[in-house]
Scaffold this active site. Structure first.
Site, PDB file in Angstrom:
ATOM      1  N   GLY A 109       0.808  -1.213   0.000  1.00  0.00           N
ATOM      2  CA  GLY A 109       0.000   0.000   0.000  1.00  0.00           C
ATOM      3  C   GLY A 109       0.848   1.272   0.000  1.00  0.00           C
ATOM      4  O   GLY A 109       0.383   2.322  -0.457  1.00  0.00           O
ATOM      5  N   GLU A 112       1.622   1.844  -3.521  1.00  0.00           N
ATOM      6  CA  GLU A 112       0.362   2.223  -4.170  1.00  0.00           C
ATOM      7  C   GLU A 112      -0.040   3.658  -3.826  1.00  0.00           C
ATOM      8  O   GLU A 112      -0.535   4.399  -4.675  1.00  0.00           O
ATOM      9  CB  GLU A 112      -0.735   1.229  -3.774  1.00  0.00           C
ATOM     10  CG  GLU A 112      -0.469  -0.151  -4.360  1.00  0.00           C
ATOM     11  CD  GLU A 112      -1.344  -1.234  -3.751  1.00  0.00           C
ATOM     12  OE1 GLU A 112      -1.237  -1.461  -2.519  1.00  0.00           O
ATOM     13  OE2 GLU A 112      -2.135  -1.846  -4.475  1.00  0.00           O
TER      14      GLU A 112
END
Ligand code: CAA
Length: 258
Positions: A109, A112
């Protein structure tokens, strides 16, 4: 800002700065981090004093991923009914430029989140990867899509299927990051880039970001047409008159800010 638990929010002149602040877990992204970060971004987006935004972490980690401890025992229905991780995608609704200043780990994440920003400035020791496969899962904040757009299918498959990470130099060579700078210069360079953007004609900046983002959503001919209309619309702004008048008269432009 005193009520914030997971991030630090500051304003440096016309730049909004968000610092992820969960050092003990390498800035692992909990649901609370998403709530606080999105609220801060939305507040900056409607704040006339703010023209550009920087998101950063610590020197050791931008973010080491979604918080594994928080996710480990959750049942599917809990994720599904809360649409877990969906809030992060709202970053794309922010109209002002967002720079990710990435030092240390940008994994899962964290990688991301960096890719959800408009561009990435990395320090020499930054590491990017999507190691979710090692946990028995896969990327869930857009990594399979945005990494593929950024570096192409073969390399995205390599990183996502093997879980290996890459360093800043390789990430730069692949086009994932825009610039690599010495570790100690990271925040300063990112803030300088943000201040540069902040000084330009704000409507043109907003239009330019919108135009580039169209490239990922529509066919080329539609994207080009959209760009042309925005270009023409830029001539309705005071900043266009100022920018061109300044050039013609060989002086520095001063873009007025409301
Ligand atoms: N979630 C929760 N806690 C994390 C974390 C994460 N993603 N990453 C690190 N931490 C915690 C560690 O548990 C550790 O906590 P304790 O001190 O309480 O033990 C602390 O941060 C420091 O980490 P390490 O001791 O592991 O530090 P290290 O230098 O030895 O290793 C690392 C660093 C290689 C980044 C390692 O921490 C690691 O592999 N982290 C997990 C990376 C990962 O798998 N990310 C993907 C998460 S899933 C995801 O993100 C899904 C999605 O797409 C949205």
């Amino acid at each position: 800002t005193s009520a914030l638990q997971t991030i630090i929010v500051e304003r440096r002149d016309r730049v909004g700065l968000i610092t992820l602040n969960r050092p003990k877990s390498l800035n692992a992204l909990t649901a609370q981090v998403a709530v606080e970060t999105l609220a801060a971004l939305k507040a900056f987006d409607v704040d006339d004093q703010v023209r550009a935004i920087v998101i950063t972490g610590s020197t050791r980690a931008f973010a080491a991923g979604a918080d594994i401890a928080e996710m480990a025992e959750k049942p599917f229905t809990s994720f599904y009914m809360s649409d877990f991780l969906a809030p992060w995608d709202e970053i794309k609704t922010i109209s002002k430029p967002i720079i990710a200043a990435v030092g240390g780990f940008a994994l899962g994440g964290g990688c991301e989140l960096a890719m959800l920003c408009d561009f990435i400035i990395a320090s020499e020791d930054a590491q990017f990867g999507q190691p979710e496969i090692k946990l028995g899962i896969l990327p869930g904040m857009g990594g399979s899509q945005r990494l593929t757009h950024a570096i192409g299918k073969s390399l995205a498959m390599d990183l996502i299927l093997t879980g290996r990470s890459i360093g800043a130099a390789e990430a730069k060579a692949l086009g994932l990051v825009a610039r690599v700078v010495p570790n100690t210069d990271l925040l300063q360079v990112a803030l300088e880039a943000a201040h540069t953007i902040a000084a330009y004609n704000a409507p043109a900046v907003k239009m330019a970001k919108e135009a580039v983002n169209r490239a990922f959503e529509v066919p080329l001919s539609e994207g080009v047409r959209h760009e042309r209309l925005l270009f023409q619309a830029a001539f309705a702004t005071e900043g266009q008159k100022e920018g061109m008048n300044a050039f013609v008269n060989k002086r520095a432009p001063v873009f007025r800010h409301r």
